[in-house]
Design a protein around this motif. Structure first.
Motif, PDB file in Angstrom:
ATOM      1  N   THR A   1       0.830  -1.210   0.000  1.00 18.49           N
ATOM      2  CA  THR A   1       0.000   0.000   0.000  1.00 18.49           C
ATOM      3  C   THR A   1       0.862   1.256   0.000  1.00 18.49           C
ATOM      4  O   THR A   1       2.082   1.188   0.139  1.00 18.49           O
ATOM      5  N   SER A   2       0.214   2.413  -0.153  1.00 18.31           N
ATOM      6  CA  SER A   2       0.933   3.691  -0.067  1.00 18.31           C
ATOM      7  C   SER A   2       1.466   3.894   1.347  1.00 18.31           C
ATOM      8  O   SER A   2       0.805   3.508   2.308  1.00 18.31           O
ATOM      9  N   ILE A   3       2.623   4.498   1.441  1.00 18.18           N
ATOM     10  CA  ILE A   3       3.278   4.625   2.744  1.00 18.18           C
ATOM     11  C   ILE A   3       3.712   6.055   3.025  1.00 18.18           C
ATOM     12  O   ILE A   3       3.899   6.855   2.104  1.00 18.18           O
ATOM     13  N   ASN A   4       3.858   6.356   4.313  1.00 21.26           N
ATOM     14  CA  ASN A   4       4.504   7.610   4.722  1.00 21.26           C
ATOM     15  C   ASN A   4       6.019   7.440   4.701  1.00 21.26           C
ATOM     16  O   ASN A   4       6.755   8.317   4.287  1.00 21.26           O
ATOM     17  N   ASN A   5       6.450   6.314   5.216  1.00 20.06           N
ATOM     18  CA  ASN A   5       7.876   6.020   5.255  1.00 20.06           C
ATOM     19  C   ASN A   5       8.102   4.529   5.378  1.00 20.06           C
ATOM     20  O   ASN A   5       7.148   3.757   5.595  1.00 20.06           O
ATOM     21  N   LEU A   6       9.329   4.129   5.212  1.00 28.53           N
ATOM     22  CA  LEU A   6       9.715   2.736   5.367  1.00 28.53           C
ATOM     23  C   LEU A   6      10.927   2.710   6.287  1.00 28.53           C
ATOM     24  O   LEU A   6      11.837   3.541   6.152  1.00 28.53           O
ATOM     25  N   GLN A   7      10.931   1.766   7.200  1.00 28.74           N
ATOM     26  CA  GLN A   7      12.010   1.706   8.189  1.00 28.74           C
ATOM     27  C   GLN A   7      12.634   0.323   8.175  1.00 28.74           C
ATOM     28  O   GLN A   7      11.970  -0.667   7.886  1.00 28.74           O
TER      29      GLN A   7
ATOM     30  N   ILE B   1       3.771  -2.047   9.857  1.00 28.16           N
ATOM     31  CA  ILE B   1       3.514  -3.369   9.299  1.00 28.16           C
ATOM     32  C   ILE B   1       4.860  -3.950   8.912  1.00 28.16           C
ATOM     33  O   ILE B   1       5.585  -3.376   8.100  1.00 28.16           O
ATOM     34  N   PHE B   2       5.188  -5.081   9.506  1.00 25.23           N
ATOM     35  CA  PHE B   2       6.504  -5.670   9.349  1.00 25.23           C
ATOM     36  C   PHE B   2       6.526  -6.737   8.266  1.00 25.23           C
ATOM     37  O   PHE B   2       5.562  -7.485   8.075  1.00 25.23           O
ATOM     38  N   GLY B   3       7.672  -6.814   7.593  1.00 20.09           N
ATOM     39  CA  GLY B   3       7.925  -7.919   6.696  1.00 20.09           C
ATOM     40  C   GLY B   3       8.376  -9.133   7.472  1.00 20.09           C
ATOM     41  O   GLY B   3       8.523  -9.098   8.696  1.00 20.09           O
TER      42      GLY B   3
ATOM     43  N   TYR C   1      16.952  -8.986   9.981  1.00 17.97           N
ATOM     44  CA  TYR C   1      16.670  -7.626   9.535  1.00 17.97           C
ATOM     45  C   TYR C   1      15.237  -7.576   9.004  1.00 17.97           C
ATOM     46  O   TYR C   1      14.823  -8.428   8.215  1.00 17.97           O
ATOM     47  N   PHE C   2      14.508  -6.586   9.481  1.00 18.26           N
ATOM     48  CA  PHE C   2      13.108  -6.437   9.098  1.00 18.26           C
ATOM     49  C   PHE C   2      12.876  -5.072   8.466  1.00 18.26           C
ATOM     50  O   PHE C   2      13.395  -4.062   8.952  1.00 18.26           O
ATOM     51  N   CYS C   3      12.082  -5.059   7.404  1.00 13.54           N
ATOM     52  CA  CYS C   3      11.567  -3.782   6.938  1.00 13.54           C
ATOM     53  C   CYS C   3      10.184  -3.589   7.551  1.00 13.54           C
ATOM     54  O   CYS C   3       9.481  -4.561   7.858  1.00 13.54           O
ATOM     55  N   ALA C   4       9.810  -2.356   7.736  1.00 16.79           N
ATOM     56  CA  ALA C   4       8.506  -2.042   8.312  1.00 16.79           C
ATOM     57  C   ALA C   4       7.976  -0.795   7.633  1.00 16.79           C
ATOM     58  O   ALA C   4       8.698   0.193   7.482  1.00 16.79           O
ATOM     59  N   THR C   5       6.738  -0.860   7.220  1.00 16.73           N
ATOM     60  CA  THR C   5       6.138   0.289   6.564  1.00 16.73           C
ATOM     61  C   THR C   5       5.158   0.992   7.496  1.00 16.73           C
ATOM     62  O   THR C   5       4.502   0.368   8.335  1.00 16.73           O
ATOM     63  N   ASP C   6       5.108   2.293   7.317  1.00 13.49           N
ATOM     64  CA  ASP C   6       4.187   3.148   8.047  1.00 13.49           C
ATOM     65  C   ASP C   6       3.141   3.585   7.031  1.00 13.49           C
ATOM     66  O   ASP C   6       3.353   4.542   6.286  1.00 13.49           O
ATOM     67  N   PRO C   7       2.039   2.846   6.950  1.00 16.48           N
ATOM     68  CA  PRO C   7       1.072   3.139   5.880  1.00 16.48           C
ATOM     69  C   PRO C   7       0.502   4.541   6.005  1.00 16.48           C
ATOM     70  O   PRO C   7       0.355   5.083   7.093  1.00 16.48           O
ATOM     71  N   ARG C   8       0.199   5.114   4.854  1.00 18.96           N
ATOM     72  CA  ARG C   8      -0.395   6.442   4.846  1.00 18.96           C
ATOM     73  C   ARG C   8      -1.707   6.406   5.614  1.00 18.96           C
ATOM     74  O   ARG C   8      -2.517   5.504   5.443  1.00 18.96           O
ATOM     75  N   GLY C   9      -1.878   7.358   6.494  1.00 16.63           N
ATOM     76  CA  GLY C   9      -3.085   7.397   7.311  1.00 16.63           C
ATOM     77  C   GLY C   9      -2.951   6.688   8.635  1.00 16.63           C
ATOM     78  O   GLY C   9      -3.837   6.752   9.474  1.00 16.63           O
ATOM     79  N   SER C  10      -1.841   6.025   8.854  1.00 15.97           N
ATOM     80  CA  SER C  10      -1.641   5.359  10.145  1.00 15.97           C
ATOM     81  C   SER C  10      -1.155   6.376  11.168  1.00 15.97           C
ATOM     82  O   SER C  10      -0.822   7.516  10.827  1.00 15.97           O
TER      83      SER C  10
END
Lengths: 112, 114
Positions: free
Chosen positions: A27-33, A101-103, A87-96
């Motif tokens: 989905t669309s994201i604010n950022n990815l960590q 949400i972790f991989g 190592y995990f990526c995690a997204t901060d979905p837009r509107g959250s």
């Protein structure tokens, strides 16, 4: 539900080599960590890349983000045995509000 | 950054009992979250801990099983109720600051239910 998918699931390299891990999201994201976890302990924040950024560096870490492909990569250069971790990526979905949400993660093993 | 103290760090519990996990942050934060990490798996969000009101639970998680409190901006608890071996996991507290950027995590509570 999980959104991030990392590959590879496991990676084994020799000390001094570079390690590349990839992450895809839906989905669309604010950022990815990106986070690191040693042996089932707490997560350590490595780097955050915003949706309007394409590349970011921090020491031996280089992160790229391609929002058109909904993918990111983490490159660790000149790896060390101490880099051995998951190592995990995690997204901060837009509107959250900051919930991530972790991989599924990549288990990296760096052999001395 | 925020320093998070999570207690206990680990516990072994009998099935049918309950365990309360505490999360204390050294500064006021806007958002606090609880995650579960089952063995060999990634993290799954359980709920958002709301200050002074009921937590917001994700699909698959219910208040009766995972009651959460957040009496102020720096403290939250998660209770795992009526435990079964399937609840054996690492439970992690996470906080996000005022700018809602990177999230910080406690060291986690490793729970084993026997």
């Amino acid at each position: 539900s999980q959104q991030g998918e990392e590959d590879p699931q496991a990676l084994s390299i020799q000390e001094g080599e570079n390690a590349t891990m990839n992450c895809s999201y839906k989905t669309s994201i604010n950022n990815l960590q990106w986070y690191r976890q040693n042996s089932g302990r707490g997560l350590v924040h490595l780097i955050l890349i915003r949706s309007n950024e394409r590349e970011k560096h921090s020491g031996r870490l280089r992160v790229t983000l391609d929002t058109s492909k909904k993918s990111s990569s983490l490159l660790i250069t000149a790896s060390r045995a101490a880099d051995t971790a998951s190592y995990f990526c995690a997204t901060d979905p837009r509107g959250s509000q900051g919930n991530l949400i972790f991989g599924k993660g990549t288990k990296l093993s760096v052999k001395p | 950054s925020a320093v998070i103290s999570q207690k206990p760090s680990r516990d072994i519990c009998q099935r049918g009992t309950s365990l309360t996990i505490q999360c204390q942050v050294d500064s006021q934060v806007t958002m606090m979250f609880w995650y579960r990490q089952q063995p060999g798996q990634s993290l799954t969000l359980i709920a958002t801990a709301n200050q002074g009101s009921e937590a917001t639970y994700e699909s698959g998680f219910v208040i009766d099983k995972f009651p959460i409190s957040r009496p102020n901006l720096t403290f939250s608890t998660l209770t795992v109720s009526n435990m079964s071996p399937e609840d054996s996991s690492i439970y992690l507290c996470s906080v996000v600051g005022l700018l809602i950027t990177e999230a910080f995590f406690g060291q986690g509570t490793r729970l084993t239910v026997v």
